[in-house]
Design a protein around this motif. Sequence first.
Motif, PDB file in Angstrom:
ATOM      1  N   VAL A  96       0.852  -1.180   0.000  1.00 56.87           N
ATOM      2  CA  VAL A  96       0.000   0.000   0.000  1.00 56.87           C
ATOM      3  C   VAL A  96       0.890   1.232   0.000  1.00 56.87           C
ATOM      4  N   GLN A  97       0.585   2.160  -0.894  1.00 53.70           N
ATOM      5  CA  GLN A  97       1.459   3.312  -1.031  1.00 53.70           C
ATOM      6  C   GLN A  97       0.676   4.557  -1.445  1.00 53.70           C
ATOM      7  N   LEU A  98       1.056   5.684  -0.840  1.00 52.81           N
ATOM      8  CA  LEU A  98       0.602   6.998  -1.260  1.00 52.81           C
ATOM      9  C   LEU A  98       1.846   7.806  -1.568  1.00 52.81           C
ATOM     10  N   LYS A 105      -8.483   7.433 -11.718  1.00 58.62           N
ATOM     11  CA  LYS A 105      -7.023   7.459 -11.789  1.00 58.62           C
ATOM     12  C   LYS A 105      -6.375   7.106 -10.456  1.00 58.62           C
ATOM     13  N   ASN A 106      -7.213   6.949  -9.429  1.00 62.47           N
ATOM     14  CA  ASN A 106      -6.696   6.641  -8.079  1.00 62.47           C
ATOM     15  C   ASN A 106      -5.779   7.756  -7.570  1.00 62.47           C
ATOM     16  N   MET A 107      -6.222   8.990  -7.813  1.00 59.56           N
ATOM     17  CA  MET A 107      -5.402  10.141  -7.447  1.00 59.56           C
ATOM     18  C   MET A 107      -6.242  11.222  -6.776  1.00 59.56           C
ATOM     19  N   CYS A 135      -1.358  13.304  -5.509  1.00 54.22           N
ATOM     20  CA  CYS A 135      -1.147  12.141  -4.644  1.00 54.22           C
ATOM     21  C   CYS A 135      -1.629  10.916  -5.406  1.00 54.22           C
ATOM     22  N   THR A 136      -0.731   9.976  -5.604  1.00 50.30           N
ATOM     23  CA  THR A 136      -1.057   8.755  -6.335  1.00 50.30           C
ATOM     24  C   THR A 136      -1.100   7.579  -5.369  1.00 50.30           C
ATOM     25  N   ALA A 137      -2.201   6.855  -5.396  1.00 49.97           N
ATOM     26  CA  ALA A 137      -2.365   5.681  -4.544  1.00 49.97           C
ATOM     27  C   ALA A 137      -2.096   4.419  -5.340  1.00 49.97           C
ATOM     28  N   SER A 138      -1.477   3.463  -4.687  1.00 48.16           N
ATOM     29  CA  SER A 138      -1.240   2.174  -5.336  1.00 48.16           C
ATOM     30  C   SER A 138      -1.528   1.047  -4.350  1.00 48.16           C
ATOM     31  N   GLU A 139      -1.915  -0.056  -4.895  1.00 44.42           N
ATOM     32  CA  GLU A 139      -2.205  -1.289  -4.161  1.00 44.42           C
ATOM     33  C   GLU A 139      -3.472  -1.182  -3.319  1.00 44.42           C
ATOM     34  N   THR A 149      -7.694   0.927  -3.615  1.00 38.66           N
ATOM     35  CA  THR A 149      -8.563   1.802  -4.398  1.00 38.66           C
ATOM     36  C   THR A 149      -9.114   2.891  -3.506  1.00 38.66           C
TER      37      THR A 149
END
Length: 117
Positions: free
Chosen positions: A1-3, A75-77, A21-25, A27
């Motif tokens: 999990v990352q921001l 875009k999860n942003m 701010c981009t989120a990964s792993e 939603t």
Amino acid sequence: VQLVESGGGLVQPGGSLNLSCTASEFTISTYHMSWYRQAPGKERELVATTTSAGGSTNYADSVKGRFTMSRDNAKNMVYLQMRSLKPEDTAVYYCNAKKYWPNRNYWGKGTLVTVSS
């Protein structure tokens, strides 16, 4: 999990910056998303927050009318548009994702914004 925050830098008073701010792993669509900031020697404070439902966004009094937060779930942003910047806006800006069931609270590492002539 990352921001991961980006877009910080040095800007003159009265200038503008756009943070991302981009989120990964995970939603962000089911998370309340917020921007916080921490100035040198001060406690971290809430700048802006928006619910997972994408309703109204609330702002700290100190940034109302100058900052605009938005989110793009596709875009999860999330974004923070900052206008009419003042020296007192100088801080590390952090992205936060939170949900209450199940309990989750994620932070990015921050991006430094310096407002100075």
